[in-house]
Design a protein around this motif. Structure first.
Motif: not given
Lengths: 314, 183
Positions: A1-5, B93-105
């Motif tokens: 999984m991509m990291q936040l940073q 943070i929670d929202r980014i982890q759940e909704d946005l990071l997976p998109v970019f991933d």
């Protein structure tokens, strides 16, 4: 999984134009995929309520920042009335033609603090970098709009509520004195009560705040978190309301220009060396022009000559 | 009314024209911002900012392409700025982890796959014709070594040798991935 940073880097590099090829591709894919998904989303009626609310917000924001036709009118009028009105008051004639009551807008720059007497003789002191909009005449409601910070001393009228509409908060009162600090860009909007009681309404808050405030209470609203809280026994800072002009490391050239705007004088200072020197301090409402000139001349060893409204600096 | 007229009227401070523009573009812009940030509130915020800024800067706006692409460009810019501010607020943070990071991933993974397959295609193209033919028969058409030998009238050992050359030529890791995907 991509990291936040990693995502942070991608975003900040993109915004500063320093993306690697891959980072740029990621952002562009993000744009493209969202566009494709939204093109398929053709149910136009779905968000109609939001659409109306958004338009209302847009109009409110626009009206706090009057546009071209007002600026133009202002420029023409300013040459005539600048001595009397110090240039910051203008009438919105367009509104008049359209049947609504004429509105006044008063704007302060970063140096000015201005006192405004409303149609019902209530007093508003507008702090630096602020804007107040109010009608020529009040009817059954006394509504004004504020962006920035102002102290309100409102005359009691139990039949006509007084409402300050700010960027994030509405403050409703019958008669009292309080400070409102709120603009579109702020992170924390604030209402502090000096005397009497006020009601604060926050349209955007997650939870409607318990928001009747009485003297020495302060309500702060964290815009990002959309949460409000109330504190008791707060010292109400109204010291700035007695100020007229405020300067922080301001070149004298600007100090003179601000004095011209607020004190109905003309200042001639041709020495650029003097004009470049900076001044920090504030002048109070009760300071007269002679007193202010005295302070400046002592601070900088200036020779100042006043002939009526004309002041020469050497 | 076409877009040029619309813009011209807005520049003359015509609020009706502004309303027309809003009615015409609200939905696609809002929907686009919402797909970007996965939040109705943020999307509304962005569209508001875009329209307010259009009105405020109407004197100075010059549009290179179409009004539509200008508006979408504005939403793109405001959205990534909003994303930047979301990324620096701890309560998001929670929202980014759940909704946005997976998109970019997901985007990153797809890009990497694309990259890899492009690189592999390039390396396959660089093989000798004979080796390439045998390699493609094996991996793309899924023929067995015996079938390839029969089809090309060569010995099974030759097929094996050629495949070995091909796999050695394609870099080790890429070959592994290819085998993984092909099977």
């Amino acid at each position: 999984m991509m990291q936040l940073q990693r995502l942070k880097n991608i975003v900040s590099n993109y915004l500063s134009g320093q993306s690697s090829t891959e980072e740029k591709a990621i952002v562009e894919h993000w744009f493209r995929e969202a566009k494709e998904a939204s093109d398929k989303d053709t149910d136009h009626g779905q968000y109609n309520e939001r659409k109306m609310i958004a338009l209302r917000n847009i109009k409110a924001a626009i009206q706090m920042n009057p546009g071209k036709q007002y600026r133009l009118r202002w420029a023409m009028a300013a040459s005539v009335i600048s001595v009397i009105f110090a240039g910051y008051l203008f009438r919105n004639n367009l509104r008049n033609i359209m049947g609504a009551p004429a509105m006044y807008t008063v704007v302060t720059n970063q140096h000015q603090v201005r006192e405004i007497i409303l149609p019902d003789s209530s007093v508003v002191v507008l702090n630096v970098n602020s804007r107040l909009r109010y009608p020529e005449k009040f009817n059954s409601h006394r509504n004004v709009e504020l962006s920035g910070e102002a102290f309100f001393d409102i005359r009691k009228n139990s039949t006509a509520a007084f409402t300050v509409k700010a960027s994030h908060l509405d403050v409703k009162v019958l008669g009292t004195s309080f400070v409102v600090s709120d603009d579109r860009a702020t992170e924390t909007a604030r209402v502090t009560v000096k005397t009497g009681r006020v009601q604060v309404v926050v349209p955007d808050a997650r939870q409607e705040p318990l928001s009747i405030l009485s003297a020495s209470q302060q309500f702060t609203y964290a815009v990002r978190r959309r949460e409000g809280k109330t504190e008791r026994d707060v010292a109400v800072n109204t010291e700035w309301t007695s100020q007229l002009l405020v300067f922080r490391n301001t070149p004298l050239r600007e100090v003179f220009a601000a004095m011209e705007g607020s004190l109905q004088v003309k200042i001639v200072s041709r020495n650029e060396e003097i004009n470049k020197r900076t001044f920090t301090g504030s002048f109070l409402k009760e300071d007269d022009i002679a007193g202010i000139l005295n302070i400046l001349s002592l601070s900088y060893g200036l020779k100042i000559k006043q002939t009526g409204n004309l002041i020469e600096v050497n | 009314m076409n877009d040029t007229d619309l813009l011209l009227r807005i520049q003359c401070s015509d609020m009706k024209a502004f309303d027309l523009l809003y009615n015409q573009y609200w939905h696609p812009l809002f929907s686009f911002a919402n797909k970007l940030l996965r939040s109705y509130d943020d999307a509304q915020d962005i569209v508001q900012t875009v329209f307010v800024s259009i009105w405020e800067r109407r004197d100075t706006i010059t549009i290179q392409q179409s009004l539509e692409s200008y508006l979408f460009q504005a939403v793109r810019f405001q959205s990534i700025k909003k994303l930047e501010s979301l990324l620096s607020s701890p309560e998001q943070i929670d929202r980014i982890q759940e909704d946005l990071l997976p998109v970019f991933d997901g985007i990153l993974n797809r890009l990497q796959e694309q990259d890899l397959s492009r690189q592999i295609q390039k390396e396959i193209a660089g093989l000798s014709p004979r080796t390439r033919e045998i390699f493609l028969l094996s991996r793309q058409y899924k023929l067995s070594i015996g079938e390839i030998a029969l089809k090309l009238s060569i010995s099974e050992q030759t097929v094996k040798n050629q495949l070995h050359i091909a796999l050695k030529a394609l870099r080790h890791s890429i070959a592994l991935v290819l085998i993984f995907y092909a099977n």
